[in-house]
Design a protein around this motif. Structure first.
Motif, PDB file in Angstrom:
ATOM      1  N   GLY A  68       0.800  -1.218   0.000  1.00 46.03           N
ATOM      2  CA  GLY A  68       0.000   0.000   0.000  1.00 46.03           C
ATOM      3  C   GLY A  68       0.833   1.269   0.000  1.00 46.03           C
ATOM      4  N   HIS A  69       2.166   1.119  -0.097  1.00 47.01           N
ATOM      5  CA  HIS A  69       3.078   2.266  -0.087  1.00 47.01           C
ATOM      6  C   HIS A  69       4.043   2.255  -1.267  1.00 47.01           C
ATOM      7  N   GLY A  70       3.757   1.437  -2.291  1.00 50.84           N
ATOM      8  CA  GLY A  70       4.594   1.424  -3.482  1.00 50.84           C
ATOM      9  C   GLY A  70       5.532   0.242  -3.622  1.00 50.84           C
ATOM     10  N   LYS A  71       5.462  -0.726  -2.718  1.00 53.76           N
ATOM     11  CA  LYS A  71       6.339  -1.911  -2.784  1.00 53.76           C
ATOM     12  C   LYS A  71       5.507  -3.169  -3.042  1.00 53.76           C
ATOM     13  N   LEU A  72       6.089  -4.081  -3.852  1.00 58.36           N
ATOM     14  CA  LEU A  72       5.454  -5.354  -4.178  1.00 58.36           C
ATOM     15  C   LEU A  72       6.389  -6.516  -3.866  1.00 58.36           C
ATOM     16  N   SER A  73       5.828  -7.674  -3.543  1.00 62.89           N
ATOM     17  CA  SER A  73       6.599  -8.908  -3.390  1.00 62.89           C
ATOM     18  C   SER A  73       5.680 -10.056  -3.794  1.00 62.89           C
ATOM     19  N   GLY A  74       6.231 -11.253  -3.892  1.00 66.71           N
ATOM     20  CA  GLY A  74       5.398 -12.404  -4.203  1.00 66.71           C
ATOM     21  C   GLY A  74       6.137 -13.475  -4.957  1.00 66.71           C
ATOM     22  N   HIS A  75       5.374 -14.246  -5.739  1.00 66.49           N
ATOM     23  CA  HIS A  75       5.956 -15.318  -6.544  1.00 66.49           C
ATOM     24  C   HIS A  75       5.041 -15.573  -7.729  1.00 66.49           C
TER      25      HIS A  75
END
Length: 155
Positions: A68-75
């Motif tokens: 919600g602040h401009g950062k993404l992560s995942g797979h």
């Protein structure tokens, strides 16, 4: 006469503000990019073609988590012309006041024979952030993607 002075003062203040706003020294208040619109966990489905000489088809699924602040992560798991890779990913995103934006994704640790890399996309937020539609912006690549916000559930 003293009762009119506050009225004159308010009128003069409003006039000065209007002049400054016209000159560009005072910015008009408006909507601010709402990064929080893209927040939580999203299931993704994507497909397209990438080039490295000749078009190569790919398709896959993934999970993206936005802070919600401009950062993404995942797979994500991708089938690239019959070869399957499962990548970890991280990245960033931007949003404009109208809900349009961009992202930049890095993918890595895909397994044997799976090269790390990056891609970028244009995006648009729909349904209050429950749906994100994306289109690849890398030269030579043609791909589209949809992210659907996941809901918590109990088995």
């Amino acid at each position: 006469m003293k009762r009119l002075r506050p009225t004159y003062f308010l009128f003069a203040t409003a006039l000065v503000f209007a002049v400054l706003q016209q000159s560009g020294n005072v910015a008009a208040a408006g909507p601010v990019p709402a990064l929080w619109l893209l927040s939580g966990s999203y299931a993704s489905l994507f497909s397209g073609t990438t080039t490295g000489g000749s078009p190569v088809p790919f398709a896959g699924t993934g999970i993206f988590v936005s802070d919600g602040h401009g950062k993404l992560s995942g797979h994500e798991t991708i089938n690239l012309n019959g070869s399957v890779c499962s990548f970890k990913l991280n990245g960033t995103y931007t949003l404009a006041a109208d809900g349009s934006g961009t992202n930049a994704i890095n993918f890595f640790d895909g397994g044997p024979g799976c090269a790390a890399g990056s891609y970028s996309q244009s995006l648009a937020v729909a349904d209050g952030g429950d749906l994100i539609v994306l289109s690849n912006t890398n030269p030579g690549d043609v791909a589209s993607e949809q992210w659907h916000r996941t809901r918590s559930f109990s088995p």
